[in-house]
Write a protein that holds these residues in place. Sequence first.
Motif, PDB file in Angstrom:
ATOM      1  N   GLY A   1       0.829  -1.214   0.000  1.00 64.18           N
ATOM      2  CA  GLY A   1       0.000   0.000   0.000  1.00 64.18           C
ATOM      3  C   GLY A   1       0.853   1.250   0.000  1.00 64.18           C
ATOM      4  O   GLY A   1       0.355   2.326  -0.298  1.00 64.18           O
ATOM      5  N   ASN A   2       2.168   1.114   0.301  1.00 59.00           N
ATOM      6  CA  ASN A   2       3.057   2.280   0.284  1.00 59.00           C
ATOM      7  C   ASN A   2       3.714   2.375  -1.099  1.00 59.00           C
ATOM      8  O   ASN A   2       4.456   1.481  -1.508  1.00 59.00           O
ATOM      9  N   ARG A   3       3.443   3.464  -1.784  1.00 56.01           N
ATOM     10  CA  ARG A   3       3.952   3.553  -3.160  1.00 56.01           C
ATOM     11  C   ARG A   3       5.236   4.383  -3.267  1.00 56.01           C
ATOM     12  O   ARG A   3       5.625   4.784  -4.351  1.00 56.01           O
TER      13      ARG A   3
ATOM     14  N   SER B   1      12.166  -6.833  -5.224  1.00 54.67           N
ATOM     15  CA  SER B   1      11.011  -6.709  -6.138  1.00 54.67           C
ATOM     16  C   SER B   1       9.747  -6.538  -5.309  1.00 54.67           C
ATOM     17  O   SER B   1       8.854  -5.780  -5.661  1.00 54.67           O
ATOM     18  N   PHE B   2       9.688  -7.270  -4.183  1.00 58.74           N
ATOM     19  CA  PHE B   2       8.481  -7.220  -3.354  1.00 58.74           C
ATOM     20  C   PHE B   2       8.459  -5.974  -2.462  1.00 58.74           C
ATOM     21  O   PHE B   2       7.398  -5.516  -2.055  1.00 58.74           O
ATOM     22  N   HIS B   3       9.647  -5.429  -2.181  1.00 57.95           N
ATOM     23  CA  HIS B   3       9.709  -4.263  -1.297  1.00 57.95           C
ATOM     24  C   HIS B   3       9.623  -2.959  -2.090  1.00 57.95           C
ATOM     25  O   HIS B   3       8.943  -2.019  -1.675  1.00 57.95           O
ATOM     26  N   ASP B   4      10.313  -2.906  -3.241  1.00 57.87           N
ATOM     27  CA  ASP B   4      10.390  -1.631  -3.963  1.00 57.87           C
ATOM     28  C   ASP B   4       9.916  -1.718  -5.407  1.00 57.87           C
ATOM     29  O   ASP B   4      10.285  -0.873  -6.244  1.00 57.87           O
ATOM     30  N   GLY B   5       9.149  -2.750  -5.714  1.00 58.41           N
ATOM     31  CA  GLY B   5       8.553  -2.852  -7.040  1.00 58.41           C
ATOM     32  C   GLY B   5       9.576  -3.204  -8.115  1.00 58.41           C
ATOM     33  O   GLY B   5      10.680  -3.667  -7.817  1.00 58.41           O
ATOM     34  N   ILE B   6       9.181  -2.952  -9.358  1.00 53.51           N
ATOM     35  CA  ILE B   6      10.011  -3.349 -10.506  1.00 53.51           C
ATOM     36  C   ILE B   6      11.402  -2.707 -10.395  1.00 53.51           C
ATOM     37  O   ILE B   6      12.426  -3.378 -10.570  1.00 53.51           O
TER      38      ILE B   6
ATOM     39  N   ILE C   1      -0.898  -4.340  -6.326  1.00 57.88           N
ATOM     40  CA  ILE C   1      -1.523  -4.445  -4.991  1.00 57.88           C
ATOM     41  C   ILE C   1      -1.509  -3.070  -4.315  1.00 57.88           C
ATOM     42  O   ILE C   1      -2.491  -2.638  -3.719  1.00 57.88           O
ATOM     43  N   ASP C   2      -0.368  -2.367  -4.430  1.00 60.29           N
ATOM     44  CA  ASP C   2      -0.256  -1.029  -3.815  1.00 60.29           C
ATOM     45  C   ASP C   2      -1.334  -0.082  -4.342  1.00 60.29           C
ATOM     46  O   ASP C   2      -1.979   0.636  -3.575  1.00 60.29           O
ATOM     47  N   ILE C   3      -1.531  -0.120  -5.667  1.00 68.37           N
ATOM     48  CA  ILE C   3      -2.525   0.790  -6.272  1.00 68.37           C
ATOM     49  C   ILE C   3      -3.918   0.465  -5.744  1.00 68.37           C
ATOM     50  O   ILE C   3      -4.683   1.346  -5.362  1.00 68.37           O
ATOM     51  N   LEU C   4      -4.222  -0.858  -5.690  1.00 67.82           N
ATOM     52  CA  LEU C   4      -5.558  -1.267  -5.215  1.00 67.82           C
ATOM     53  C   LEU C   4      -5.783  -0.832  -3.775  1.00 67.82           C
ATOM     54  O   LEU C   4      -6.839  -0.297  -3.429  1.00 67.82           O
ATOM     55  N   ILE C   5      -4.779  -1.053  -2.936  1.00 68.97           N
ATOM     56  CA  ILE C   5      -4.918  -0.695  -1.512  1.00 68.97           C
ATOM     57  C   ILE C   5      -5.101   0.818  -1.387  1.00 68.97           C
ATOM     58  O   ILE C   5      -5.944   1.300  -0.638  1.00 68.97           O
ATOM     59  N   GLU C   6      -4.326   1.563  -2.161  1.00 70.16           N
ATOM     60  CA  GLU C   6      -4.407   3.023  -2.084  1.00 70.16           C
ATOM     61  C   GLU C   6      -5.787   3.513  -2.535  1.00 70.16           C
ATOM     62  O   GLU C   6      -6.394   4.374  -1.898  1.00 70.16           O
ATOM     63  N   ARG C   7      -6.279   2.879  -3.590  1.00 74.22           N
ATOM     64  CA  ARG C   7      -7.601   3.267  -4.100  1.00 74.22           C
ATOM     65  C   ARG C   7      -8.685   3.022  -3.047  1.00 74.22           C
ATOM     66  O   ARG C   7      -9.549   3.836  -2.811  1.00 74.22           O
TER      67      ARG C   7
END
Length: 507
Positions: free
Chosen positions: A15-17, A65-70, A126-132
């Motif tokens: 959830g943290n982008r 990858s799981f902590h800081d994305g691509i 997942i981050d985007i969905l949680i933020e939304r």
Amino acid sequence: MRKLLKYLNPIAQLGNRRYSLVLPTLTVIISCILLELLVHFMVLDQSSAGIYAIFISLVLVLYFSFHDGIIGGIIASALIILYYFYIMFTRRYMGSQLVAGIQTTVLLGLIYGFMSVIIGWLKQTIDILIEREADERQRLQTIIQQLPVGVLITDHSGRVLVTNRQADTIMGIKIPLGYVVGTDALVTSGKGRTPTSAAKFPLMQALGSGRAIVGKEYLLDRTDGKKRHVQISASAIHNKEGKVIAAASIINDITQQKELEKRKDDFVNMASHELKTPITSMKLYIDTLSLRLAKSADEKSVKIIRNIKNQTDKLQQIVNDLLDVSRLQTGKLTFTKEQFRLDHLLKETVDVLQQSAMKQQLVLTKTVPTKVTADKFRIYQVVTNLITNAIKYSGETTPINISLSRNSQFAVVSVQDFGIGIAKDQQRKIFERLYQVTDDTGKTFPGFGMGLYIAQQIITSHKGKIWVESSKGKGSTFYFSLPIQPKPSTIIHDGKSKTKKNPRRRR
Ligand code: ADP
């Protein structure tokens, strides 16, 4: 420390982008340096170091990858590939060893890159969905906070989950989240004397019954000493299986409205009291005048006097109705009970009203000898109201059927007409105070909408029921029932009975 652990935990970061470039860069470089040091000081031998390097690289790529994305995964992969080239260069790989080393590095690079993209993309989605969802929740919270009515949402046990500023303002206290509704005497009952038990609070009622409770009015005795009139509606919320999982309640402050209503009621009460005396005198003078003129006056004068008398009677009826409504509002309408024959009362009423209903025929279709214990005058008032309404709202040629039947517990009176009828959606409302049905053009019929309200209050105060069956354009049948078990003479105050030995007539 806890913050650092939370920051390092990739699950807690969902959830943290805000993705870090520094953390993967530093961690991978430090890991490579450590590995080099271990090899240099012979803690690890050359051959097993390669295996360790591949294993650690895999873990680092997965983690970042799981902590800081691509971007985190790609940085980790790129640095690791560079480290592999560094190993080949410093260990002086030559010939076929160099070719095999490059091939392995390229293959591992592709695998790491692929993993970084897939896992990083999943993490970012997942981050985007949680933020939304958080945005949605925040928006909903803002809307609820700014609603002009009080809102209280609880879980299935009555524990407050959501509340808003307006609810706090109306209640005069800050309703804390987690507060269990009904555990504290926040609300007092209708007359403000006794605290409402938890079971009566609409929210608890909705939770208990699983149904909606609409527009219940209370007088709130606030802790700051102020009194507020509130109207509360509550509704149970069910899950897909139909189980009650929560309840929502809307609280409206109707104090101003109530004060205005009270001022109007006071005015009507005062005005009708003031009108009562002159009308009574007028009636007396008219009676005296008609007696005096009985012999000498010409036919025209007699007719004029009769008309004045009729109009004065109507005026008196309106004033009496106004007084009754006012007494009902203040709980001051009293009933004197006595035992009498309902069938006799019906017959007398029909005979009296037949004289004024010139053209319509009042037919007593069925009657059974029935004794009831009730306020005779008030029951007469109800029957008169139903029959005069039937006369008023039906054609001149259609009959009006009146009947009396009984079962073991109740006597049931019906008044049937074949007049204009009442639409289904209006049938309940006609018993409300001052409610009048409007026709298609929005006009009402002459009247004040008091008769049926008074009739209903009278009948329910006698533990009976009043209802209507009607079809628009075809006519209506009004019914009322009265309990028929004999009782001692009593006076009822606002629906509550007290025994009284010598009942006296008022009005
Ligand atoms: P009102 O003085 O206006 O007749 P009531 O309380 O007696 O007051 O009646 C309320 C409303 O119910 C009336 O305005 C009328 O529209 C409707 N109503 C009452 N009785 C009948 C009836 N027998 N047929 C059709 N409408 C009726």
